[in-house]
Design a protein around this motif. Structure first.
Motif, PDB file in Angstrom:
ATOM      1  N   VAL A 228       0.842  -1.200   0.000  1.00 47.55           N
ATOM      2  CA  VAL A 228       0.000   0.000   0.000  1.00 47.55           C
ATOM      3  C   VAL A 228       0.876   1.248   0.000  1.00 47.55           C
ATOM      4  O   VAL A 228       0.693   2.165  -0.815  1.00 47.55           O
ATOM      5  CB  VAL A 228      -0.944   0.007   1.222  1.00 47.55           C
ATOM      6  N   ALA A 229       1.847   1.290   0.919  1.00 45.78           N
ATOM      7  CA  ALA A 229       2.712   2.466   1.042  1.00 45.78           C
ATOM      8  C   ALA A 229       3.513   2.716  -0.239  1.00 45.78           C
ATOM      9  O   ALA A 229       3.637   3.865  -0.696  1.00 45.78           O
ATOM     10  CB  ALA A 229       3.650   2.294   2.230  1.00 45.78           C
ATOM     11  N   ALA A 230       4.062   1.643  -0.817  1.00 44.31           N
ATOM     12  CA  ALA A 230       4.868   1.798  -2.037  1.00 44.31           C
ATOM     13  C   ALA A 230       4.001   2.276  -3.201  1.00 44.31           C
ATOM     14  O   ALA A 230       4.405   3.159  -3.981  1.00 44.31           O
ATOM     15  CB  ALA A 230       5.543   0.477  -2.378  1.00 44.31           C
ATOM     16  N   ALA A 231       2.811   1.703  -3.339  1.00 48.13           N
ATOM     17  CA  ALA A 231       1.938   2.086  -4.450  1.00 48.13           C
ATOM     18  C   ALA A 231       1.475   3.535  -4.312  1.00 48.13           C
ATOM     19  O   ALA A 231       1.327   4.248  -5.311  1.00 48.13           O
ATOM     20  CB  ALA A 231       0.740   1.143  -4.518  1.00 48.13           C
ATOM     21  N   ARG A 232       1.235   3.985  -3.093  1.00 49.50           N
ATOM     22  CA  ARG A 232       0.860   5.387  -2.898  1.00 49.50           C
ATOM     23  C   ARG A 232       1.942   6.308  -3.445  1.00 49.50           C
ATOM     24  O   ARG A 232       1.643   7.338  -4.080  1.00 49.50           O
ATOM     25  CB  ARG A 232       0.625   5.670  -1.419  1.00 49.50           C
ATOM     26  N   ARG A 233       3.203   5.974  -3.199  1.00 48.50           N
ATOM     27  CA  ARG A 233       4.308   6.792  -3.709  1.00 48.50           C
ATOM     28  C   ARG A 233       4.317   6.792  -5.232  1.00 48.50           C
ATOM     29  O   ARG A 233       4.510   7.836  -5.876  1.00 48.50           O
ATOM     30  CB  ARG A 233       5.638   6.272  -3.177  1.00 48.50           C
ATOM     31  N   LEU A 234       4.115   5.616  -5.821  1.00 46.33           N
ATOM     32  CA  LEU A 234       4.153   5.503  -7.280  1.00 46.33           C
ATOM     33  C   LEU A 234       2.982   6.241  -7.930  1.00 46.33           C
ATOM     34  O   LEU A 234       3.137   6.907  -8.954  1.00 46.33           O
ATOM     35  CB  LEU A 234       4.143   4.028  -7.686  1.00 46.33           C
ATOM     36  N   LEU A 235       1.811   6.139  -7.316  1.00 49.72           N
ATOM     37  CA  LEU A 235       0.626   6.772  -7.884  1.00 49.72           C
ATOM     38  C   LEU A 235       0.679   8.293  -7.748  1.00 49.72           C
ATOM     39  O   LEU A 235      -0.012   9.013  -8.481  1.00 49.72           O
ATOM     40  CB  LEU A 235      -0.632   6.228  -7.206  1.00 49.72           C
ATOM     41  N   ALA A 236       1.488   8.773  -6.802  1.00 47.88           N
ATOM     42  CA  ALA A 236       1.603  10.218  -6.598  1.00 47.88           C
ATOM     43  C   ALA A 236       2.589  10.872  -7.567  1.00 47.88           C
ATOM     44  O   ALA A 236       2.678  12.105  -7.621  1.00 47.88           O
ATOM     45  CB  ALA A 236       2.028  10.501  -5.155  1.00 47.88           C
ATOM     46  N   LEU A 237       3.339  10.064  -8.332  1.00 50.60           N
ATOM     47  CA  LEU A 237       4.299  10.626  -9.274  1.00 50.60           C
ATOM     48  C   LEU A 237       3.591  11.397 -10.381  1.00 50.60           C
ATOM     49  O   LEU A 237       2.512  11.007 -10.839  1.00 50.60           O
ATOM     50  CB  LEU A 237       5.147   9.501  -9.880  1.00 50.60           C
ATOM     51  N   LYS A 238       4.221  12.475 -10.834  1.00 49.26           N
ATOM     52  CA  LYS A 238       3.626  13.269 -11.911  1.00 49.26           C
ATOM     53  C   LYS A 238       3.477  12.423 -13.172  1.00 49.26           C
ATOM     54  O   LYS A 238       2.452  12.466 -13.851  1.00 49.26           O
ATOM     55  CB  LYS A 238       4.507  14.493 -12.181  1.00 49.26           C
ATOM     56  N   ASN A 239       4.540  11.667 -13.480  1.00 46.28           N
ATOM     57  CA  ASN A 239       4.485  10.758 -14.630  1.00 46.28           C
ATOM     58  C   ASN A 239       4.423   9.337 -14.083  1.00 46.28           C
ATOM     59  O   ASN A 239       5.404   8.598 -14.093  1.00 46.28           O
ATOM     60  CB  ASN A 239       5.724  10.940 -15.517  1.00 46.28           C
ATOM     61  N   ARG A 240       3.237   8.981 -13.571  1.00 46.31           N
ATOM     62  CA  ARG A 240       3.126   7.709 -12.859  1.00 46.31           C
ATOM     63  C   ARG A 240       3.252   6.536 -13.837  1.00 46.31           C
ATOM     64  O   ARG A 240       2.995   6.673 -15.039  1.00 46.31           O
ATOM     65  CB  ARG A 240       1.807   7.626 -12.102  1.00 46.31           C
ATOM     66  N   PRO A 241       3.635   5.379 -13.321  1.00 51.39           N
ATOM     67  CA  PRO A 241       3.785   4.195 -14.194  1.00 51.39           C
ATOM     68  C   PRO A 241       2.436   3.718 -14.729  1.00 51.39           C
ATOM     69  O   PRO A 241       1.390   3.988 -14.131  1.00 51.39           O
ATOM     70  CB  PRO A 241       4.408   3.158 -13.259  1.00 51.39           C
ATOM     71  N   SER A 242       2.511   3.012 -15.838  1.00 51.62           N
ATOM     72  CA  SER A 242       1.287   2.397 -16.379  1.00 51.62           C
ATOM     73  C   SER A 242       1.138   0.963 -15.893  1.00 51.62           C
ATOM     74  O   SER A 242       0.089   0.347 -16.096  1.00 51.62           O
ATOM     75  CB  SER A 242       1.316   2.419 -17.906  1.00 51.62           C
ATOM     76  N   ALA A 243       2.194   0.429 -15.253  1.00 54.66           N
ATOM     77  CA  ALA A 243       2.139  -0.937 -14.720  1.00 54.66           C
ATOM     78  C   ALA A 243       3.027  -1.028 -13.493  1.00 54.66           C
ATOM     79  O   ALA A 243       4.072  -0.373 -13.415  1.00 54.66           O
ATOM     80  CB  ALA A 243       2.583  -1.954 -15.777  1.00 54.66           C
ATOM     81  N   ILE A 244       2.590  -1.836 -12.532  1.00 52.90           N
ATOM     82  CA  ILE A 244       3.377  -2.111 -11.321  1.00 52.90           C
ATOM     83  C   ILE A 244       3.564  -3.618 -11.199  1.00 52.90           C
ATOM     84  O   ILE A 244       2.583  -4.373 -11.195  1.00 52.90           O
ATOM     85  CB  ILE A 244       2.681  -1.592 -10.047  1.00 52.90           C
ATOM     86  N   PHE A 245       4.814  -4.041 -11.095  1.00 56.12           N
ATOM     87  CA  PHE A 245       5.144  -5.436 -10.822  1.00 56.12           C
ATOM     88  C   PHE A 245       5.638  -5.509  -9.387  1.00 56.12           C
ATOM     89  O   PHE A 245       6.708  -4.998  -9.060  1.00 56.12           O
ATOM     90  CB  PHE A 245       6.209  -5.926 -11.798  1.00 56.12           C
ATOM     91  N   ALA A 246       4.841  -6.103  -8.521  1.00 62.07           N
ATOM     92  CA  ALA A 246       5.218  -6.261  -7.118  1.00 62.07           C
ATOM     93  C   ALA A 246       5.911  -7.598  -6.932  1.00 62.07           C
ATOM     94  O   ALA A 246       5.548  -8.597  -7.574  1.00 62.07           O
ATOM     95  CB  ALA A 246       3.991  -6.174  -6.218  1.00 62.07           C
TER      96      ALA A 246
END
Length: 335
Positions: A228-246
């Motif tokens: 949850v914490a890591a994804a919040r950081r990624l989603l807050a990026l201006k140019n956020r990723p289109s995919a997350i591999f956990a």
């Protein structure tokens, strides 16, 4: 009713007490016809040998210890189920012990557990499987152990999987869907799995001609909360990723939760995938694309190899199991 004894089984099968004992301990040089007769009597009488009596007769405890230090309940439950299945097949008991492998008195605590329970052998899970001081101690006291996914499998018995290769395959899948901004939630660096899966992520990017973006690589701990914490950081990026591999399913499910919290559609706006294919992967919505690591079977196979060593019934070895890709609804073509 009085308890059924080994003497009752001997009378019912028209054999001796010694022969019954040899059959129950799976010893060689017993004719198949006699073995089947004894087993039929055991089933008919519902005979259950006393562990204490077996221990006195053989100088064994008939128990295996499972040691773990892992924040993923899904993973540990699957390992336990596999270990228990293999133990029950040989009429062994299982002792489970959670530990903190970074504690300064870790080895001393394990020594205390061994003194209290006297297991015939141990199943070690990551990161305990790589604890050099513990491994040295176990070899010194000549206690058999089997390792699940050790970093250094040479000279060990147990089970392993090509995790780096599997992680690279998952990145290749995302690339095939048109994703170019691929993030990774890293596993605990104390675990071999965390290191291998990060290496595989990097391999996948390199093969696709994609550059690493440090902002897309966020540390996790193989737990839902860290996902949850890591994804919040990624989603807050201006140019956020289109995919997350956990690096595991628990963190991937945490990422799905964080996306829902942020009002980001999965997989419409972002694809999310994991690793392990534990039970939670099909309980979440959308169901999780992941690498199927046969965790339960790995627990079972490691225990079977350990019992081969303990019982002296064959040559124990390091077994390699195969991974499979599980494509589900949490991944889709890049938006």
């Amino acid at each position: 009713m009085s308890r059924v004894t080994i003497n009752d089984v001997a009378r019912a099968s028209d054999t001796s007490k010694k022969t019954v004992s040899r059959v129950l301990n799976n010893e060689p040089n017993v004719r198949d016809s006699v073995r089947q007769r004894v087993l039929a009597a055991v089933a008919e009488l519902n005979y259950r040998p006393l562990t204490s009596a077996r221990s006195l007769a053989t100088n064994r405890s008939f128990s295996i210890g499972l040691l773990y230090d892992n924040l993923s309940p899904s993973y540990i439950m699957e390992v336990q189920a596999g270990v228990l299945e293999a133990c029950e097949a040989k009429q062994y008991g299982m002792m489970v012990q959670p530990l903190v492998s970074t504690a300064p008195d870790f080895v001393e605590r394990v020594e205390g557990i061994l003194l209290r329970h006297q297991p015939d052998g141990l199943i070690l899970t990551p990161p305990i499987t790589d604890h050099a001081k513990l491994l040295s101690h176990l070899r010194k006291i000549d206690l058999p152990f089997a390792s699940i996914a050790p970093r250094q499998p040479k000279g060990c018995i147990g089970v392993m999987l090509r995790e780096r290769e599997a992680a690279a395959a998952m990145v290749a899948h995302l690339v095939s869907l048109g994703h170019r901004r691929i993030a990774h939630i890293l596993g605990d660096p104390k675990h071999g799995a965390g290191i291998w899966r990060l290496a595989g992520y990097r391999d996948g990017l390199e093969r696709a001609g994609l550059k690493e973006n440090p902002a897309y690589m966020v540390q996790g701990q193989f737990s839902f909360e860290s996902g949850v914490a890591a994804a919040r950081r990624l989603l807050a990026l201006k140019n956020r990723p289109s995919a997350i591999f956990a690096a595991d399913d628990d963190m991937a499910v945490g990422a799905i939760w964080a996306a829902a919290e942020a009002g980001v559609s999965v997989p419409g706006e972002i694809s999310i995938c994991g690793f392990d294919d534990t039970t939670i992967a099909t309980q979440v919505w959308p169901p999780l694309t992941t690498v199927h690591q046969p965790v339960r079977d790995m627990g079972k196979r490691a225990t079977e190899e350990l019992l081969l060593r303990v019982l002296g019934k064959g040559e124990a070895r390091m077994v390699e199991v195969a991974y499979e890709m599980r494509m589900r609804a949490s991944t889709a073509p890049a938006p």
